[in-house]
Design a protein around this motif. Structure first.
Motif, mmCIF file in Angstrom:
data_model
loop_
_atom_site.group_PDB
_atom_site.id
_atom_site.type_symbol
_atom_site.label_atom_id
_atom_site.label_comp_id
_atom_site.label_asym_id
_atom_site.label_seq_id
_atom_site.Cartn_x
_atom_site.Cartn_y
_atom_site.Cartn_z
ATOM 1 N N HIS A 87 58.167 42.569 55.230
ATOM 2 C CA HIS A 87 57.696 42.477 56.845
ATOM 3 C C HIS A 87 56.299 43.074 56.597
ATOM 4 C CE1 HIS A 87 60.987 40.786 59.101
ATOM 5 N NE2 HIS A 87 61.537 41.335 58.001
ATOM 6 N N ILE A 88 56.102 44.219 56.195
ATOM 7 C CA ILE A 88 54.753 45.074 56.129
ATOM 8 C C ILE A 88 53.644 44.125 55.411
ATOM 9 C CG2 ILE A 88 53.576 47.089 55.345
ATOM 10 C CD1 ILE A 88 56.299 48.384 55.815
ATOM 11 N N VAL A 89 53.967 43.729 54.460
ATOM 12 C CA VAL A 89 53.240 42.905 53.374
ATOM 13 C C VAL A 89 52.816 41.519 54.231
ATOM 14 C CG1 VAL A 89 52.636 41.447 51.203
ATOM 15 C CG2 VAL A 89 53.837 43.934 51.198
ATOM 16 N N ALA A 90 53.828 41.090 54.625
ATOM 17 C CA ALA A 90 53.432 39.669 55.364
ATOM 18 C C ALA A 90 52.562 39.619 56.436
ATOM 19 C CB ALA A 90 54.922 39.097 55.664
ATOM 20 N N ASN A 91 52.898 41.129 57.332
ATOM 21 C CA ASN A 91 52.027 41.461 58.463
ATOM 22 C C ASN A 91 50.672 41.580 58.065
ATOM 23 O OD1 ASN A 91 50.835 42.781 60.490
ATOM 24 N ND2 ASN A 91 52.854 42.968 61.605
ATOM 25 N N MET A 92 50.453 42.076 57.160
ATOM 26 C CA MET A 92 49.000 42.580 56.493
ATOM 27 C C MET A 92 48.348 40.969 56.152
ATOM 28 S SD MET A 92 49.539 45.893 54.274
ATOM 29 C CE MET A 92 47.967 45.895 53.787
ATOM 30 N N MET A 93 49.290 40.392 55.074
ATOM 31 C CA MET A 93 48.681 38.764 54.696
ATOM 32 C C MET A 93 48.176 38.068 56.171
ATOM 33 S SD MET A 93 47.946 37.181 52.076
ATOM 34 C CE MET A 93 49.371 37.690 50.578
ATOM 35 N N PHE A 94 49.250 37.956 57.338
ATOM 36 C CA PHE A 94 48.713 37.427 58.363
ATOM 37 C C PHE A 94 47.558 37.777 58.743
ATOM 38 C CE2 PHE A 94 49.001 36.040 62.483
ATOM 39 C CZ PHE A 94 49.584 34.771 62.576
ATOM 40 N N ASN A 95 47.206 39.143 58.854
ATOM 41 C CA ASN A 95 46.272 39.872 59.641
ATOM 42 C C ASN A 95 45.033 39.530 58.637
ATOM 43 O OD1 ASN A 95 44.733 42.897 59.957
ATOM 44 N ND2 ASN A 95 44.810 41.315 61.611
ATOM 45 N N MET A 96 44.755 39.676 57.270
ATOM 46 C CA MET A 96 43.806 39.488 56.461
ATOM 47 C C MET A 96 43.435 38.159 55.705
ATOM 48 S SD MET A 96 43.590 43.338 54.724
ATOM 49 C CE MET A 96 45.294 43.551 54.289
ATOM 50 N N GLY A 97 44.709 37.566 55.282
ATOM 51 C CA GLY A 97 44.520 36.438 54.561
ATOM 52 C C GLY A 97 44.621 36.755 53.104
ATOM 53 N N LYS A 98 44.709 35.694 52.367
ATOM 54 C CA LYS A 98 44.876 35.798 50.977
ATOM 55 C C LYS A 98 43.867 36.479 50.214
ATOM 56 C CE LYS A 98 46.917 33.877 46.669
ATOM 57 N NZ LYS A 98 47.474 32.368 46.185
ATOM 58 N N PRO A 99 42.547 35.914 50.545
ATOM 59 C CA PRO A 99 41.333 36.207 49.908
ATOM 60 C C PRO A 99 41.215 37.768 50.045
ATOM 61 C CG PRO A 99 40.947 34.357 50.939
ATOM 62 C CD PRO A 99 42.122 34.707 51.491
ATOM 63 N N ARG A 100 41.005 38.339 51.027
ATOM 64 C CA ARG A 100 41.056 40.087 51.415
ATOM 65 C C ARG A 100 42.220 40.647 50.920
ATOM 66 N NH1 ARG A 100 39.853 40.957 57.312
ATOM 67 N NH2 ARG A 100 39.669 43.012 56.674
ATOM 68 N N MET A 101 43.424 40.235 51.168
ATOM 69 C CA MET A 101 44.693 41.016 50.793
ATOM 70 C C MET A 101 44.704 40.841 49.060
ATOM 71 S SD MET A 101 47.446 42.108 52.103
ATOM 72 C CE MET A 101 48.992 42.743 51.652
ATOM 73 N N GLY A 102 43.987 39.932 48.687
ATOM 74 C CA GLY A 102 44.086 39.854 47.263
ATOM 75 C C GLY A 102 43.050 41.044 46.538
ATOM 76 N N LYS A 103 42.188 41.755 47.358
ATOM 77 C CA LYS A 103 41.399 42.781 46.736
ATOM 78 C C LYS A 103 42.177 44.161 46.596
ATOM 79 C CE LYS A 103 37.308 40.435 48.393
ATOM 80 N NZ LYS A 103 36.104 40.470 48.996
ATOM 81 N N PHE A 104 43.340 44.456 47.305
ATOM 82 C CA PHE A 104 44.036 45.422 47.336
ATOM 83 C C PHE A 104 45.061 45.499 46.139
ATOM 84 C CE2 PHE A 104 43.028 45.045 51.714
ATOM 85 C CZ PHE A 104 43.364 46.223 52.385
ATOM 86 N N LEU A 139 51.605 50.347 60.510
ATOM 87 C CA LEU A 139 52.289 49.676 59.308
ATOM 88 C C LEU A 139 52.349 50.730 58.082
ATOM 89 C CD1 LEU A 139 50.488 46.280 59.171
ATOM 90 C CD2 LEU A 139 52.870 46.718 59.756
ATOM 91 N N ILE A 140 51.151 51.606 58.305
ATOM 92 C CA ILE A 140 51.257 52.802 57.300
ATOM 93 C C ILE A 140 52.543 53.542 57.283
ATOM 94 C CG2 ILE A 140 50.263 54.855 56.409
ATOM 95 C CD1 ILE A 140 47.542 53.064 57.118
ATOM 96 N N LYS A 141 52.820 54.036 58.732
ATOM 97 C CA LYS A 141 53.780 54.711 58.923
ATOM 98 C C LYS A 141 55.136 54.009 58.329
ATOM 99 C CE LYS A 141 56.120 57.195 62.735
ATOM 100 N NZ LYS A 141 56.142 57.377 64.263
ATOM 101 N N ARG A 142 55.397 52.911 58.636
ATOM 102 C CA ARG A 142 56.545 52.182 58.371
ATOM 103 C C ARG A 142 56.703 52.041 56.905
ATOM 104 N NH1 ARG A 142 56.219 46.392 61.100
ATOM 105 N NH2 ARG A 142 58.222 46.186 59.839
ATOM 106 N N MET A 143 55.660 52.006 55.904
ATOM 107 C CA MET A 143 55.465 51.870 54.550
ATOM 108 C C MET A 143 55.799 53.231 53.972
ATOM 109 S SD MET A 143 55.012 50.038 51.946
ATOM 110 C CE MET A 143 54.161 48.460 52.224
ATOM 111 N N LYS A 144 55.471 54.306 54.560
ATOM 112 C CA LYS A 144 55.917 55.565 54.102
ATOM 113 C C LYS A 144 57.322 55.980 54.336
ATOM 114 C CE LYS A 144 51.519 58.056 55.113
ATOM 115 N NZ LYS A 144 50.907 59.036 56.039
ATOM 116 N N ASN A 145 58.144 55.289 55.181
ATOM 117 C CA ASN A 145 59.447 55.361 55.454
ATOM 118 C C ASN A 145 60.294 54.314 54.892
ATOM 119 O OD1 ASN A 145 59.230 57.797 57.140
ATOM 120 N ND2 ASN A 145 58.306 56.520 58.626
ATOM 121 N N VAL A 146 59.876 53.426 54.085
ATOM 122 C CA VAL A 146 60.352 52.382 53.185
ATOM 123 C C VAL A 146 61.448 52.935 52.330
ATOM 124 C CG1 VAL A 146 60.361 50.433 51.498
ATOM 125 C CG2 VAL A 146 58.740 50.372 53.558
ATOM 126 N N ALA A 147 62.766 52.787 52.307
ATOM 127 C CA ALA A 147 63.638 53.314 51.573
ATOM 128 C C ALA A 147 64.153 52.524 50.379
ATOM 129 C CB ALA A 147 64.799 53.893 52.376
#
Length: 147
Positions: A87-104, A139-147
């Motif tokens: 969900h976090i990754v999809a949210n980021m992809m929606f926000n940034m798009g593949k070209p920008r997300m591909g730089k991470f 999203l960062i807070k959620r990522m830190k809490n992924v189990a």
């Protein structure tokens, strides 16, 4: 991944506008964060032009399909991630798009290693974080809490 939950999360983060507006980077957008492209019937219409509910929904569903496809292409291990990370990754992809997300690149390595803390650090150490700080921090807070 539960697509209904993703829809709710994106709607909450993006908001929904039934008119053409400029996003935070100045690009013409409408609905739930739909960036207008030259293939859209709204291309070239003025800011403030009304967009009907049916069109907003249609664009949102197509955007979600593209995001899921892009996530699976960019992160071949996407389906192996915990649902929360998906969900976090999809949210980021929606926000940034593949070209920008591909730089991470370091973020991608951290995800592949299931190193959620490192992934969160890479999210924070980005221009994206500066541009959409509130959303990024959630999203960062959620990522830190992924189990």
């Amino acid at each position: 991944m539960n697509i209904d939950i993703l829809r709710e999360e994106l709607t909450a983060d993006e908001g929904c506008k039934y008119e053409i507006y400029k996003d935070h980077l100045g690009y013409p957008t409408f609905g739930i964060g739909h960036l207008i492209t030259d293939s859209d019937p709204e291309f070239g219409l003025e800011v403030g032009t009304q967009v009907i509910d049916e069109r907003v929904h249609e664009a949102f569903e197509k955007d979600i399909e593209i995001v899921i496809k892009d996530c699976m292409n960019e992160y071949v291990f996407f389906n192996d991630l915990p649902e929360e990370a998906q969900h976090i990754v999809a949210n980021m992809m929606f926000n940034m798009g593949k070209p920008r997300m591909g730089k991470f690149l370091k973020f991608k390595v951290a995800l592949a290693e299931h190193n959620w803390k490192k992934a969160a650090i890479e999210m924070e150490d980005s221009l994206w974080h500066k541009q959409v700080t509130n959303r990024a921090n959630r999203l960062i807070k959620r990522m830190k809490n992924v189990a």
